[in-house]
Design an enzyme around this catalytic site. Structure first.
Site: not given
Length: 230
Positions: A85, A87, A90, A157-159, A170, A172, A188
């Protein structure tokens, strides 16, 4: 029964190498599940760093890229589209990337719980450096509120992606990474004057030991997921 999770430190590796490794390890766990074997000791936590790259999730748009794709190699960046999930995100040296490969049937089969628990691991890690972080449901990830500038700063970031309740991708966490790469894209998809990105070293004013931060993440991961890292 308390689960066991294998800890794998991959150091600095190409992003595609990490993707391939995750796919391979997740397939092993799914095979065990389909054959009705116990997976409570088959979970993994991978921590690593990547060479500079932009990764595009399911909601990434070309308009989020602020540089022509042909120019990316000239500024030291690669780009890749992946199954998660979110956008554009980096990855680069100095940023700790965590890839838990967990069978959530050993933990809790609730994706919202899983994402928020990952966030809590990072929030507690920031707390070790006297930084107060929070999880933002509207803009998923771990953020810091700057009372001086009134800006919300994204630090992690979490995805994630799930298949048969087995996770990959996971988080970053920006630690000491070069923040200048963020000028080339809208992180994002968040384009708001009161929001920006930051790093741990930027917030506390000096570089931090990556090894030290990894150890804190490991401690908090064991705490929040009630698992033993081996």
């Amino acid at each position: 029964m308390r689960t066991k999770t294998y800890y794998v430190d991959k150091k600095v590796i190409p992003h595609q190498t990490a993707v391939d490794f995750q796919i391979e390890e997740r397939a092993k766990i799914i095979l065990l599940k389909t054959q009705k074997f116990d997976t409570s000791e088959s979970n993994l936590l991978i921590l690593c760093e990547h060479y500079p790259i932009l990764t595009c999730g399911s909601s990434a748009k070309e308009s989020h890229l602020l540089i022509d794709r042909s120019e990316l190699p000239n500024v030291g960046l690669e780009i890749s589209t992946i199954k998660r999930g979110g956008a554009i995100t980096f990855h680069g040296p100095g940023q700790i990337v965590g890839y838990p490969i967990l069978d959530l049937e050993n933990f809790k089969t609730d994706i919202r719980w899983y994402i928020e628990t990952l966030a809590n691991v990072i929030i507690d890690t920031l707390g070790n450096y006297n930084i107060s972080g929070y999880y933002d449901h509207e803009f998923p990830g771990v953020w810091i509120y700057d009372e001086v500038t009134a800006k919300k700063k994204k630090i992690c970031a979490v995805g994630v992606h799930l298949s048969r309740w087995v996770t990959n991708h996971g988080f970053a966490l920006n630690v000491n990474n070069n923040m200048s790469f963020y000028q080339y894209f809208i992180p994002c998809s968040i384009d708001s004057p009161d929001r920006e990105t930051t790093s741990l070293s930027r917030e506390i004013g000096f570089d931090v030991s990556i090894t030290e931060v990894k150890k804190i993440i490991m401690k908090n991961f064991q705490k929040y997921f009630s698992t033993e890292l081996i």
